[in-house]
Design a protein around this motif. Sequence first.
Motif, PDB file in Angstrom:
ATOM      1  N   ASP A  84       2.736  11.347   6.469  1.00 53.14           N
ATOM      2  CA  ASP A  84       2.544  11.174   5.028  1.00 53.14           C
ATOM      3  C   ASP A  84       3.866  10.861   4.328  1.00 53.14           C
ATOM      4  O   ASP A  84       3.934   9.988   3.457  1.00 53.14           O
ATOM      5  CB  ASP A  84       1.909  12.420   4.403  1.00 53.14           C
ATOM      6  CG  ASP A  84       0.426  12.545   4.708  1.00 53.14           C
ATOM      7  OD1 ASP A  84      -0.189  11.536   5.119  1.00 53.14           O
ATOM      8  OD2 ASP A  84      -0.115  13.658   4.537  1.00 53.14           O
ATOM      9  N   GLU A  85       4.936  11.583   4.728  1.00 51.35           N
ATOM     10  CA  GLU A  85       6.250  11.336   4.124  1.00 51.35           C
ATOM     11  C   GLU A  85       6.740   9.922   4.466  1.00 51.35           C
ATOM     12  O   GLU A  85       7.256   9.216   3.606  1.00 51.35           O
ATOM     13  CB  GLU A  85       7.261  12.375   4.603  1.00 51.35           C
ATOM     14  CG  GLU A  85       7.035  13.752   4.035  1.00 51.35           C
ATOM     15  CD  GLU A  85       7.966  14.795   4.635  1.00 51.35           C
ATOM     16  OE1 GLU A  85       8.869  14.441   5.437  1.00 51.35           O
ATOM     17  OE2 GLU A  85       7.792  15.980   4.301  1.00 51.35           O
ATOM     18  N   LEU A  86       6.573   9.517   5.710  1.00 50.44           N
ATOM     19  CA  LEU A  86       6.980   8.190   6.130  1.00 50.44           C
ATOM     20  C   LEU A  86       6.174   7.122   5.401  1.00 50.44           C
ATOM     21  O   LEU A  86       6.733   6.111   4.946  1.00 50.44           O
ATOM     22  CB  LEU A  86       6.810   8.038   7.645  1.00 50.44           C
ATOM     23  CG  LEU A  86       7.232   6.709   8.257  1.00 50.44           C
ATOM     24  CD1 LEU A  86       8.709   6.426   7.976  1.00 50.44           C
ATOM     25  CD2 LEU A  86       6.974   6.719   9.754  1.00 50.44           C
ATOM     26  N   ASP A  87       4.877   7.356   5.259  1.00 48.14           N
ATOM     27  CA  ASP A  87       4.016   6.417   4.527  1.00 48.14           C
ATOM     28  C   ASP A  87       4.491   6.284   3.080  1.00 48.14           C
ATOM     29  O   ASP A  87       4.563   5.181   2.538  1.00 48.14           O
ATOM     30  CB  ASP A  87       2.563   6.886   4.577  1.00 48.14           C
ATOM     31  CG  ASP A  87       1.623   5.918   3.886  1.00 48.14           C
ATOM     32  OD1 ASP A  87       1.655   4.716   4.239  1.00 48.14           O
ATOM     33  OD2 ASP A  87       0.875   6.364   2.992  1.00 48.14           O
ATOM     34  N   GLY A  88       4.833   7.404   2.469  1.00 49.06           N
ATOM     35  CA  GLY A  88       5.329   7.371   1.093  1.00 49.06           C
ATOM     36  C   GLY A  88       6.631   6.607   0.985  1.00 49.06           C
ATOM     37  O   GLY A  88       6.829   5.811   0.051  1.00 49.06           O
ATOM     38  N   MET A  89       7.532   6.819   1.944  1.00 51.38           N
ATOM     39  CA  MET A  89       8.811   6.115   1.934  1.00 51.38           C
ATOM     40  C   MET A  89       8.605   4.612   2.122  1.00 51.38           C
ATOM     41  O   MET A  89       9.238   3.796   1.438  1.00 51.38           O
ATOM     42  CB  MET A  89       9.723   6.664   3.034  1.00 51.38           C
ATOM     43  CG  MET A  89      10.221   8.070   2.765  1.00 51.38           C
ATOM     44  SD  MET A  89      11.024   8.892   4.163  1.00 51.38           S
ATOM     45  CE  MET A  89      12.182   7.706   4.755  1.00 51.38           C
ATOM     46  N   LEU A  90       7.710   4.234   3.041  1.00 54.46           N
ATOM     47  CA  LEU A  90       7.452   2.813   3.281  1.00 54.46           C
ATOM     48  C   LEU A  90       6.778   2.170   2.082  1.00 54.46           C
ATOM     49  O   LEU A  90       7.111   1.042   1.696  1.00 54.46           O
ATOM     50  CB  LEU A  90       6.603   2.636   4.532  1.00 54.46           C
ATOM     51  CG  LEU A  90       7.297   2.919   5.858  1.00 54.46           C
ATOM     52  CD1 LEU A  90       6.296   2.923   7.006  1.00 54.46           C
ATOM     53  CD2 LEU A  90       8.404   1.903   6.120  1.00 54.46           C
ATOM     54  N   THR A  91       5.832   2.878   1.478  1.00 51.98           N
ATOM     55  CA  THR A  91       5.161   2.356   0.293  1.00 51.98           C
ATOM     56  C   THR A  91       6.171   2.128  -0.829  1.00 51.98           C
ATOM     57  O   THR A  91       6.159   1.076  -1.489  1.00 51.98           O
ATOM     58  CB  THR A  91       4.058   3.328  -0.170  1.00 51.98           C
ATOM     59  OG1 THR A  91       3.117   3.476   0.894  1.00 51.98           O
ATOM     60  CG2 THR A  91       3.355   2.832  -1.407  1.00 51.98           C
ATOM     61  N   GLU A  92       7.037   3.103  -1.034  1.00 54.93           N
ATOM     62  CA  GLU A  92       8.069   2.986  -2.080  1.00 54.93           C
ATOM     63  C   GLU A  92       9.001   1.811  -1.781  1.00 54.93           C
ATOM     64  O   GLU A  92       9.344   1.035  -2.672  1.00 54.93           O
ATOM     65  CB  GLU A  92       8.859   4.290  -2.152  1.00 54.93           C
ATOM     66  CG  GLU A  92       9.921   4.330  -3.241  1.00 54.93           C
ATOM     67  CD  GLU A  92      10.660   5.645  -3.271  1.00 54.93           C
ATOM     68  OE1 GLU A  92      11.884   5.605  -3.519  1.00 54.93           O
ATOM     69  OE2 GLU A  92      10.040   6.686  -3.016  1.00 54.93           O
ATOM     70  N   PHE A  93       9.395   1.668  -0.510  1.00 61.18           N
ATOM     71  CA  PHE A  93      10.290   0.591  -0.125  1.00 61.18           C
ATOM     72  C   PHE A  93       9.663  -0.779  -0.360  1.00 61.18           C
ATOM     73  O   PHE A  93      10.303  -1.679  -0.907  1.00 61.18           O
ATOM     74  CB  PHE A  93      10.683   0.736   1.361  1.00 61.18           C
ATOM     75  CG  PHE A  93      11.539  -0.388   1.869  1.00 61.18           C
ATOM     76  CD1 PHE A  93      12.903  -0.446   1.591  1.00 61.18           C
ATOM     77  CD2 PHE A  93      10.981  -1.402   2.625  1.00 61.18           C
ATOM     78  CE1 PHE A  93      13.678  -1.485   2.060  1.00 61.18           C
ATOM     79  CE2 PHE A  93      11.755  -2.455   3.090  1.00 61.18           C
ATOM     80  CZ  PHE A  93      13.108  -2.502   2.827  1.00 61.18           C
ATOM     81  N   PHE A  94       8.415  -0.945   0.052  1.00 63.94           N
ATOM     82  CA  PHE A  94       7.770  -2.253  -0.063  1.00 63.94           C
ATOM     83  C   PHE A  94       7.309  -2.562  -1.475  1.00 63.94           C
ATOM     84  O   PHE A  94       7.024  -3.722  -1.789  1.00 63.94           O
ATOM     85  CB  PHE A  94       6.602  -2.372   0.926  1.00 63.94           C
ATOM     86  CG  PHE A  94       7.059  -2.535   2.348  1.00 63.94           C
ATOM     87  CD1 PHE A  94       7.792  -3.637   2.746  1.00 63.94           C
ATOM     88  CD2 PHE A  94       6.756  -1.588   3.307  1.00 63.94           C
ATOM     89  CE1 PHE A  94       8.235  -3.802   4.049  1.00 63.94           C
ATOM     90  CE2 PHE A  94       7.166  -1.726   4.615  1.00 63.94           C
ATOM     91  CZ  PHE A  94       7.926  -2.846   4.986  1.00 63.94           C
ATOM     92  N   ASN A  95       7.222  -1.590  -2.356  1.00 63.78           N
ATOM     93  CA  ASN A  95       6.848  -1.830  -3.735  1.00 63.78           C
ATOM     94  C   ASN A  95       8.033  -2.214  -4.612  1.00 63.78           C
ATOM     95  O   ASN A  95       7.850  -2.511  -5.784  1.00 63.78           O
ATOM     96  CB  ASN A  95       6.134  -0.617  -4.324  1.00 63.78           C
ATOM     97  CG  ASN A  95       4.727  -0.468  -3.810  1.00 63.78           C
ATOM     98  OD1 ASN A  95       4.112  -1.444  -3.378  1.00 63.78           O
ATOM     99  ND2 ASN A  95       4.209   0.750  -3.847  1.00 63.78           N
ATOM    100  N   LYS A  96       9.232  -2.222  -4.069  1.00 63.25           N
ATOM    101  CA  LYS A  96      10.424  -2.598  -4.848  1.00 63.25           C
ATOM    102  C   LYS A  96      10.536  -4.076  -4.970  1.00 63.25           C
ATOM    103  O   LYS A  96      10.162  -4.892  -4.257  1.00 63.25           O
ATOM    104  CB  LYS A  96      11.681  -2.026  -4.207  1.00 63.25           C
ATOM    105  CG  LYS A  96      11.784  -0.531  -4.398  1.00 63.25           C
ATOM    106  CD  LYS A  96      13.081  -0.049  -3.828  1.00 63.25           C
ATOM    107  CE  LYS A  96      13.199   1.455  -4.026  1.00 63.25           C
ATOM    108  NZ  LYS A  96      14.452   1.954  -3.548  1.00 63.25           N
TER     109      LYS A  96
END
Length: 96
Positions: A84-96
Motif C-alpha cells: 500500500d505504501e509503495l502504491d501510494g508512492m508510485l501514484t504520487e510520483f506518476f501524478n506529478k
Amino acid sequence: MGEISIKINIADRIYPLRVDMAEEEVIRRAAKLINDRIKEFQENYAVRDKQDLLSMCVLHYATGMLKAERKTSADDVGIAKAVDELDGMLTEFFNK
C-alpha cells in the motif's frame, strides 16, 4: 502418480495407509519426527504411557503450527502495508 500402500510405525503401533506416491516421503518423515519427539519426551520426563507421550507430542506440534500461522498472518499484514505504501508512492510520483 498413483496410490501405494505403506505401513507407518508411530509409538510402536503399525498403521497401514494408502497414500499418493508423491506424499510417501513426507508422511514417512512426519512419522519419524513424531517418534523422535516421543523418544525425547520419554527421556526427559518421567512419562512412560504412550497416550500421554502422544498427547504431549500433539500439543508440541499444534503449538508450533499455531505460532507459524500467527507469524504468517503478521507477515501478510506487513506485506500488505508495504505494498500500500509503495502504491501510494508510485501514484504520487506518476501524478506529478
